[in-house]
Design an enzyme around this catalytic site. Structure first.
Site, short mmCIF file in Angstrom:
data_model
loop_
_atom_site.label_atom_id
_atom_site.label_comp_id
_atom_site.label_asym_id
_atom_site.label_seq_id
_atom_site.Cartn_x
_atom_site.Cartn_y
_atom_site.Cartn_z
N TYR A 1 0.84 -1.19 0.00
CA TYR A 1 0.00 0.00 0.00
C TYR A 1 0.88 1.25 0.00
O TYR A 1 1.88 1.31 0.72
CB TYR A 1 -0.89 -0.02 1.25
N LYS B 1 -3.00 4.62 -9.61
CA LYS B 1 -1.79 4.03 -10.20
C LYS B 1 -1.94 2.54 -10.47
O LYS B 1 -1.45 2.03 -11.50
CB LYS B 1 -0.59 4.31 -9.29
#
Length: 304
Positions: free
Chosen positions: A167, A177
């Site tokens: 993360y 992204k």
């Protein structure tokens, strides 16, 4: 002098600065005609408020040996993108060989905090600016490539396989992204039957104009910034990912990369190009060892 991309036509979206500018310039250096889009012109600035312009990038493309064409385009506006496509059809007979999909402009709305503490409006704006722009562009521009039955689509993202299970500190940033990385893979299924190659590509620790300013350095003395942040030692110039894109575009067997998630460092090793200083930064390997791994004393010089 001729280049490997002489006669080819490329479109670099979000080419005003940073990686977009580096990719446009290197495509030009290889001989391509490069359409450079963005929202900041010499007459008006985008909400980001920086001084770099699409005309400046186009001029650098021409100075590098190609032909730079600046087109003001807001990729959130379908009519703007449709107008861009009409211009390519009129000026190039519909020829487009390379699409570099690099719109982002969402840094100003990203907050590095839990989702429920993040300003919702800012997060959704980042999501729209970072992802919807790619979808609008692909929907409108891809027919140019499909009709010709050939071409290359490069989705510019942040992070390669190293971040698949990590993360990145902001839900909205991560969603954008990861989604763009996924686009490169999903597009393979739709484009490969039409002879078009798609992939996703990430730079490493990018020395963009904004990043250089943050560290109080220039491209010429960028190493002085290492005193402020040791990780800056692995940084790469925007021209490095530019050389990656130019190498892909000139590769007659580029379909070997179809659907893959790649980095400038990986491609440098494969194609043999270097950054401006002659080095080949391998950011993924360095960060895997020194940041996420147990080699905390790793020397960035060993990864260049």
């Amino acid at each position: 002098m001729s280049g490997p991309l002489d006669g080819q036509v490329a479109l670099v979206t979000g080419g005003t600065r940073g990686a977009g500018r580096g990719m446009a310039v290197e495509l030009g250096a290889a001989g391509a005609t490069v359409y450079v889009t963005g929202r900041t012109t010499r007459e008006s600035r985008s909400p980001i408020g920086r001084a770099e312009t699409i005309e400046d990038t186009a001029q650098l493309v021409t100075e590098a040996g190609g032909l730079g064409i600046a087109v003001r385009c807001d990729h959130m506006v379908p009519d703007d993108v449709a107008g861009l496509v009409r211009r390519i059809e009129d000026e190039q007979g519909g020829r487009l060989d390379v699409l570099v999909d690099d719109t982002w402009g969402g840094d100003q709305w990203i907050e590095w905090k839990p989702l429920w503490e993040h300003d919702l409006d800012k997060g959704l704006r980042a999501l729209r600016n970072g992802l919807e722009t790619h979808l609008i562009t692909l929907h409108t521009v891809l027919p140019l490539l499909v009709r010709r039955g050939r071409g290359l689509v490069v989705e510019i993202t942040d992070g390669d396989y190293m971040f698949n299970d990590r993360y990145r500190g902001s839900m909205f940033f991560d969603v954008v992204k990861v989604a763009i990385t996924r686009l490169g893979k999903m597009l393979k299924e739709e484009l490969e039957p039409h002879g078009v190659t798609s992939l996703s590509l990430t730079p490493g620790f990018l020395r963009s104009e904004e990043m250089l300013e943050h560290f109080g350095v220039t491209e010429e003395n960028w190493r002085d910034g290492i005193a402020k942040d040791k990780w800056f030692a692995i940084a790469e110039s925007p021209r490095y990912i530019g050389r990656a894109v130019a190498a892909l575009a000139a590769d007659p067997d580029v379909s070997r990369w179809s659907g893959q998630s790649l980095s400038s460092g990986v491609l440098a090793k494969h194609y043999g190009f270097t950054d401006l200083d002659g080095s080949q930064p391998e950011v993924t390997r360095f960060f895997a060892d020194a940041f996420f791994g147990d080699k905390k004393d790793a020397d960035a010089a060993d990864y260049r």
